[in-house]
Design a protein around this motif. Sequence first.
Motif, short mmCIF file in Angstrom:
data_model
loop_
_atom_site.label_atom_id
_atom_site.label_comp_id
_atom_site.label_asym_id
_atom_site.label_seq_id
_atom_site.Cartn_x
_atom_site.Cartn_y
_atom_site.Cartn_z
N ASN A 121 14.66 -49.70 -17.76
CA ASN A 121 15.32 -48.43 -17.47
C ASN A 121 14.40 -47.28 -17.80
O ASN A 121 13.43 -47.43 -18.53
N ARG A 122 14.72 -46.13 -17.25
CA ARG A 122 13.97 -44.91 -17.51
C ARG A 122 14.99 -43.77 -17.58
O ARG A 122 15.75 -43.56 -16.62
N LEU A 123 15.02 -43.07 -18.70
CA LEU A 123 15.92 -41.93 -18.85
C LEU A 123 15.21 -40.66 -18.40
O LEU A 123 14.07 -40.41 -18.77
N LEU A 124 15.91 -39.87 -17.59
CA LEU A 124 15.42 -38.56 -17.19
C LEU A 124 16.42 -37.52 -17.68
O LEU A 124 17.57 -37.54 -17.26
N ASP A 125 15.96 -36.66 -18.56
CA ASP A 125 16.83 -35.59 -19.04
C ASP A 125 17.15 -34.63 -17.90
O ASP A 125 16.51 -34.64 -16.85
N ALA A 126 18.14 -33.78 -18.12
CA ALA A 126 18.51 -32.77 -17.12
C ALA A 126 17.28 -31.95 -16.75
O ALA A 126 16.52 -31.51 -17.62
N HIS A 127 17.06 -31.77 -15.46
CA HIS A 127 15.97 -30.97 -14.91
C HIS A 127 14.58 -31.49 -15.30
O HIS A 127 13.62 -30.74 -15.32
N ASP A 128 14.50 -32.78 -15.61
CA ASP A 128 13.23 -33.42 -15.95
C ASP A 128 12.72 -34.19 -14.73
O ASP A 128 13.46 -34.41 -13.77
N SER A 129 11.46 -34.59 -14.77
CA SER A 129 10.90 -35.38 -13.67
C SER A 129 9.85 -36.33 -14.22
O SER A 129 9.37 -36.18 -15.34
#
Length: 105
Positions: free
Chosen positions: A60-68
Motif C-alpha cells: 500500500n501507499r498512503l497519500l495525504d490530502a493534496h499530496d502526490s
Amino acid sequence: MVDTAKGTVRFAIEVANESGKRVELLFPNGRTHDFAVLDSAGHEVWRWSEGRMFTQGLRNRLLDAHDSTVYDERWEPPAPGRYTLVAQLNSDNYPVRQRVDFALR
C-alpha cells in the motif's frame, strides 16, 4: 511526462491526491506502475516490467490530502520515430492508464 536527454528517454507518471482527505493506494504486488512503448504501428517495442521480478505480497501507499508521488523510469530507444507511451498505475482501488504520443528525431 516524456523527457529526452543523452540518448535516453525519461518517463514519469505523477499520481496526485486532490481530495481533502488521506487516500490509500492498494497494490496486489510490488509492481506499483508500468510503462510500455508502442511503435507507430501499435506494436509493443518495450515494457519496463518485462523480465523483472516483483514481490508477491500486498503493498500500500498512503497519500495525504493534496499530496502526490512520482514513478519514473528510463528507456533507450532503438531508433528515431513516432511512438506511444502507455503509463499505468497498477493500483487495485485507483487504477490509472494514460497514453501519450511522442516523436524522436
